[in-house]
Structure formats: structure tokens, C-alpha cells
Design a protein around this motif. Structure first.
Motif, PDB file in Angstrom:
ATOM      1  N   ALA A  48       0.835  -1.199   0.000  1.00 32.11           N
ATOM      2  CA  ALA A  48       0.000   0.000   0.000  1.00 32.11           C
ATOM      3  C   ALA A  48       0.872   1.251   0.000  1.00 32.11           C
ATOM      4  O   ALA A  48       0.578   2.235  -0.688  1.00 32.11           O
ATOM      5  N   ALA A  49       1.971   1.209   0.780  1.00 33.14           N
ATOM      6  CA  ALA A  49       2.898   2.344   0.821  1.00 33.14           C
ATOM      7  C   ALA A  49       3.557   2.546  -0.542  1.00 33.14           C
ATOM      8  O   ALA A  49       3.696   3.677  -1.018  1.00 33.14           O
ATOM      9  N   ASP A  50       3.970   1.449  -1.195  1.00 33.28           N
ATOM     10  CA  ASP A  50       4.582   1.554  -2.531  1.00 33.28           C
ATOM     11  C   ASP A  50       3.578   2.110  -3.544  1.00 33.28           C
ATOM     12  O   ASP A  50       3.923   2.945  -4.381  1.00 33.28           O
ATOM     13  N   MET A  51       2.322   1.634  -3.472  1.00 37.55           N
ATOM     14  CA  MET A  51       1.295   2.099  -4.397  1.00 37.55           C
ATOM     15  C   MET A  51       1.028   3.589  -4.186  1.00 37.55           C
ATOM     16  O   MET A  51       0.820   4.339  -5.155  1.00 37.55           O
ATOM     17  N   ALA A  52       1.043   4.027  -2.928  1.00 36.20           N
ATOM     18  CA  ALA A  52       0.821   5.447  -2.632  1.00 36.20           C
ATOM     19  C   ALA A  52       1.910   6.298  -3.272  1.00 36.20           C
ATOM     20  O   ALA A  52       1.630   7.373  -3.815  1.00 36.20           O
ATOM     21  N   ARG A  53       3.154   5.822  -3.222  1.00 32.23           N
ATOM     22  CA  ARG A  53       4.255   6.564  -3.840  1.00 32.23           C
ATOM     23  C   ARG A  53       4.079   6.635  -5.355  1.00 32.23           C
ATOM     24  O   ARG A  53       4.306   7.671  -5.973  1.00 32.23           O
ATOM     25  N   ILE A  54       3.678   5.530  -5.957  1.00 30.87           N
ATOM     26  CA  ILE A  54       3.490   5.487  -7.416  1.00 30.87           C
ATOM     27  C   ILE A  54       2.380   6.441  -7.850  1.00 30.87           C
ATOM     28  O   ILE A  54       2.516   7.178  -8.826  1.00 30.87           O
ATOM     29  N   PHE A  55       1.271   6.443  -7.122  1.00 34.11           N
ATOM     30  CA  PHE A  55       0.124   7.270  -7.479  1.00 34.11           C
ATOM     31  C   PHE A  55       0.255   8.721  -6.981  1.00 34.11           C
ATOM     32  O   PHE A  55      -0.531   9.581  -7.372  1.00 34.11           O
ATOM     33  N   GLY A  56       1.201   8.973  -6.073  1.00 34.67           N
ATOM     34  CA  GLY A  56       1.344  10.311  -5.515  1.00 34.67           C
ATOM     35  C   GLY A  56       0.214  10.691  -4.586  1.00 34.67           C
ATOM     36  O   GLY A  56      -0.234  11.838  -4.562  1.00 34.67           O
ATOM     37  N   VAL A  57      -0.272   9.708  -3.815  1.00 38.78           N
ATOM     38  CA  VAL A  57      -1.366   9.936  -2.865  1.00 38.78           C
ATOM     39  C   VAL A  57      -0.918   9.451  -1.490  1.00 38.78           C
ATOM     40  O   VAL A  57       0.193   8.959  -1.323  1.00 38.78           O
ATOM     41  N   THR A  58      -1.782   9.598  -0.494  1.00 36.96           N
ATOM     42  CA  THR A  58      -1.448   9.128   0.845  1.00 36.96           C
ATOM     43  C   THR A  58      -1.763   7.635   0.988  1.00 36.96           C
ATOM     44  O   THR A  58      -2.550   7.081   0.217  1.00 36.96           O
ATOM     45  N   VAL A  59      -1.139   7.002   1.971  1.00 37.78           N
ATOM     46  CA  VAL A  59      -1.454   5.610   2.259  1.00 37.78           C
ATOM     47  C   VAL A  59      -2.925   5.468   2.622  1.00 37.78           C
ATOM     48  O   VAL A  59      -3.563   4.480   2.279  1.00 37.78           O
ATOM     49  N   SER A  60      -3.466   6.475   3.319  1.00 36.70           N
ATOM     50  CA  SER A  60      -4.888   6.440   3.681  1.00 36.70           C
ATOM     51  C   SER A  60      -5.754   6.298   2.443  1.00 36.70           C
ATOM     52  O   SER A  60      -6.715   5.532   2.427  1.00 36.70           O
ATOM     53  N   ASP A  61      -5.426   7.072   1.379  1.00 38.96           N
ATOM     54  CA  ASP A  61      -6.207   7.013   0.145  1.00 38.96           C
ATOM     55  C   ASP A  61      -6.217   5.596  -0.420  1.00 38.96           C
ATOM     56  O   ASP A  61      -7.268   5.076  -0.818  1.00 38.96           O
ATOM     57  N   VAL A  62      -5.039   4.977  -0.462  1.00 39.24           N
ATOM     58  CA  VAL A  62      -4.944   3.630  -1.023  1.00 39.24           C
ATOM     59  C   VAL A  62      -5.732   2.638  -0.183  1.00 39.24           C
ATOM     60  O   VAL A  62      -6.546   1.863  -0.692  1.00 39.24           O
ATOM     61  N   ILE A  63      -5.506   2.663   1.140  1.00 36.31           N
ATOM     62  CA  ILE A  63      -6.148   1.687   2.016  1.00 36.31           C
ATOM     63  C   ILE A  63      -7.667   1.846   2.002  1.00 36.31           C
ATOM     64  O   ILE A  63      -8.409   0.867   1.921  1.00 36.31           O
ATOM     65  N   GLU A  64      -8.136   3.099   2.064  1.00 35.77           N
ATOM     66  CA  GLU A  64      -9.590   3.333   2.079  1.00 35.77           C
ATOM     67  C   GLU A  64     -10.229   2.897   0.765  1.00 35.77           C
ATOM     68  O   GLU A  64     -11.324   2.342   0.751  1.00 35.77           O
ATOM     69  N   ASN A  65      -9.537   3.149  -0.358  1.00 36.37           N
ATOM     70  CA  ASN A  65     -10.095   2.747  -1.650  1.00 36.37           C
ATOM     71  C   ASN A  65      -9.947   1.253  -1.904  1.00 36.37           C
ATOM     72  O   ASN A  65     -10.560   0.719  -2.827  1.00 36.37           O
ATOM     73  N   MET A  66      -9.154   0.572  -1.059  1.00 35.79           N
ATOM     74  CA  MET A  66      -9.125  -0.884  -1.092  1.00 35.79           C
ATOM     75  C   MET A  66     -10.261  -1.464  -0.257  1.00 35.79           C
ATOM     76  O   MET A  66     -10.423  -2.676  -0.152  1.00 35.79           O
ATOM     77  N   GLY A  67     -11.053  -0.576   0.389  1.00 38.84           N
ATOM     78  CA  GLY A  67     -12.217  -1.026   1.141  1.00 38.84           C
ATOM     79  C   GLY A  67     -11.977  -1.234   2.618  1.00 38.84           C
ATOM     80  O   GLY A  67     -12.782  -1.866   3.298  1.00 38.84           O
ATOM     81  N   VAL A  68     -10.862  -0.669   3.138  1.00 41.18           N
ATOM     82  CA  VAL A  68     -10.545  -0.830   4.557  1.00 41.18           C
ATOM     83  C   VAL A  68     -10.616   0.523   5.238  1.00 41.18           C
ATOM     84  O   VAL A  68      -9.957   1.473   4.823  1.00 41.18           O
ATOM     85  N   ARG A  69     -11.437   0.636   6.273  1.00 40.88           N
ATOM     86  CA  ARG A  69     -11.513   1.874   7.039  1.00 40.88           C
ATOM     87  C   ARG A  69     -10.248   2.024   7.863  1.00 40.88           C
ATOM     88  O   ARG A  69      -9.834   1.106   8.550  1.00 40.88           O
ATOM     89  N   VAL A  70      -9.618   3.215   7.797  1.00 46.15           N
ATOM     90  CA  VAL A  70      -8.391   3.412   8.557  1.00 46.15           C
ATOM     91  C   VAL A  70      -8.604   4.204   9.837  1.00 46.15           C
ATOM     92  O   VAL A  70      -7.719   4.303  10.662  1.00 46.15           O
ATOM     93  N   ASP A  71      -9.797   4.786  10.002  1.00 41.93           N
ATOM     94  CA  ASP A  71     -10.004   5.597  11.200  1.00 41.93           C
ATOM     95  C   ASP A  71     -10.935   4.955  12.206  1.00 41.93           C
ATOM     96  O   ASP A  71     -11.118   5.457  13.298  1.00 41.93           O
ATOM     97  N   GLY A  72     -11.518   3.820  11.846  1.00 40.53           N
ATOM     98  CA  GLY A  72     -12.388   3.121  12.788  1.00 40.53           C
ATOM     99  C   GLY A  72     -13.748   3.758  12.970  1.00 40.53           C
ATOM    100  O   GLY A  72     -14.525   3.324  13.801  1.00 40.53           O
ATOM    101  N   ILE A  73     -14.070   4.795  12.189  1.00 40.89           N
ATOM    102  CA  ILE A  73     -15.333   5.505  12.361  1.00 40.89           C
ATOM    103  C   ILE A  73     -16.155   5.409  11.085  1.00 40.89           C
ATOM    104  O   ILE A  73     -15.691   5.750  10.014  1.00 40.89           O
ATOM    105  N   ARG A  74     -17.354   4.933  11.184  1.00 41.77           N
ATOM    106  CA  ARG A  74     -18.239   4.841  10.018  1.00 41.77           C
ATOM    107  C   ARG A  74     -18.891   6.192   9.759  1.00 41.77           C
ATOM    108  O   ARG A  74     -19.107   6.968  10.693  1.00 41.77           O
ATOM    109  N   PRO A  75     -19.220   6.478   8.507  1.00 39.70           N
ATOM    110  CA  PRO A  75     -19.950   7.715   8.227  1.00 39.70           C
ATOM    111  C   PRO A  75     -21.219   7.786   9.075  1.00 39.70           C
ATOM    112  O   PRO A  75     -21.969   6.828   9.170  1.00 39.70           O
ATOM    113  N   GLY A  76     -21.432   8.919   9.716  1.00 42.16           N
ATOM    114  CA  GLY A  76     -22.623   9.093  10.542  1.00 42.16           C
ATOM    115  C   GLY A  76     -22.411   8.732  12.002  1.00 42.16           C
ATOM    116  O   GLY A  76     -23.265   8.995  12.836  1.00 42.16           O
TER     117      GLY A  76
END
Length: 207
Positions: A48-76
Motif C-alpha cells: 500500500a505504501a509503494d502504491m501510494a508513492r506510485i500514485f502520488g497519494v497518501t497511504v490512507s487514500d490507497v487503504i480506504e479505496n481498497m475497502g478498509v476503514r483506517v479511522d475506525g469511524i463509520r460515516p454518521g
């Protein structure tokens, strides 16, 4: 949650990459890439870290778009202040170091209620292979005695040799032992687990 395939498609187009081309850059074969984007295989943290570097985004962006919540909080969810002390820090080999005795512990607002006994750790990995996670917060539940619930989970693990580290736990080859797979690093070892604390959430320090 399923991976956001459209997000990955856009990123591939932006960087003029094919799915198989991205896989080659990550050293992931074509079939495994397909399974990852179908949500049938978990993306390792270092990938995920390598992919973030390739895409120029944060690790959070990659992990969240892989379907994994990184903050433990659901919308709402109600985000009420919930303070936890930092119990220690994590180095670039995912080993845990306790805060110095007598030091006043810093507090962090997790923003969601967790079970009593939960603890917070922080990655401290500037200018290392894991620098993209520097400052990230890891929250684990209370310590538990070894049982079948720890198999296949990312955990803070304490071994009978006195080591404490972040690892994914698998069954060992000998009675009483377990395979501890590197969480974010290509490393594994066989050891006797004295206790484990399941990882409940990870979040960027600024979140």
C-alpha cells in the motif's frame, strides 16, 4: 467494504499504467492483482505504501479505496472525544518500544469509544523504508491470552522471549508455537506467543 475499482481505474489512467504494469512495479503477479481489486485478497501494508508513492497519494487514500476503514469511524458515527495515552512507539521493523518510565504520557483523541484497556502506539519511522507511515497511530485492544481468535489477525504480539511487535499471526509448525508474519515488512518468525492485542484501527496522526 469492497475496493473502489473506479478510483483505481482513474489512477491507472492518470499515470498511463495498466493493471499488469502496476503489478510489475509492485512485484505482484497479474492474478493476485485481480484478486486484490476484487476484494478477495488483502493488500499488505508495504505494498500500500509503494502504491501510494506510485500514485502520488497518501497511504490512507490507497487503504480506504481498497475497502478498509483506517479511522475506525463509520460515516454518521458520533465522534465523541475519547482520549488514550500513547503507550509506546513502533520502529521501521514494526517492533514496539515502550515509552520511558516516568515520562508524562501524551494523550491522543481517538474519536470513537473503544473497549477498556485499549492502548495507542505511534509509528516513528522518518527517513526509513516505512517513512510514509511516520506519525500514524495504531490502536490495539486489551491484552488477551493466546486463543484461536488471533489467527489471521493483525495484532500487537508479546512473545515468551520478551519481544513486542506488530504482526499477523498464523499457526506454527510445532505445538505451542505460531508464525508471526511481518505487518508491513517481508519478515516472519516462529515463536511462542505469551499475549496478543488485536489491532482495532489505524489512522494518520493528523486525522
Amino acid at each position: 467494504m469492497k475496493p473502489n475499482v473506479e478510483w483505481f481505474r482513474r489512477k491507472l489512467e492518470e499515470h498511463r499504467l495498466s493493471q499488469s504494469g502496476l503489478g510489475r512495479m509492485l512485484d505482484i503477479d497479474k492474478s493476485t492483482m485481480s484478486l486484490l481489486l476484487a476484494g478477495k485478497r488483502k493488500l499488505k501494508l508495504e505494498k500500500a505504501a509503494d502504491m501510494a508513492r506510485i500514485f502520488g497519494v497518501t497511504v490512507s487514500d490507497v487503504i480506504e479505496n481498497m475497502g478498509v476503514r483506517v479511522d475506525g469511524i463509520r460515516p454518521g458515527d458520533t465522534s465523541a472525544p475519547h482520549m488514550l495515552p500513547f503507550e509506546g512507539w513502533i520502529d521501521d521493523s514494526a517492533r514496539v518500544h515502550k515509552e520511558g518510565a516516568g515520562k508524562r504520557k501524551r494523550m491522543v483523541d481517538i474519536g470513537v469509544n473503544l473497549e477498556p484497556g485499549s492502548t495507542a502506539l505511534q509509528w516513528r519511522t522518518p527517513q526509513t523504508k516505512m517513512d510514509i507511515l511516520d506519525g500514524w497511530i495504531v490502536v490495539s485492544g486489551p491484552k488477551r491470552e493466546p486463543d484461536d481468535r488471533m489467527i489471521g489477525r493483525g495484532c500487537v504480539v508479546g512473545t515468551k522471549d520478551g519481544d513486542v511487535m506488530l504482526r499477523t499471526i498464523r499457526r506454527g509448525y510445532t505445538a505451542g508455537s505460531h508464525i508471526l508474519l511481518g505487518l508491513g515488512i517481508p519478515e516472519s518468525t516462529e515463536a511462542e506467543v505469551e499475549w496478543y492485542a488485536p489491532i482495532l484501527l489505524m489512522k494518520p496522526a493528523s486525522a
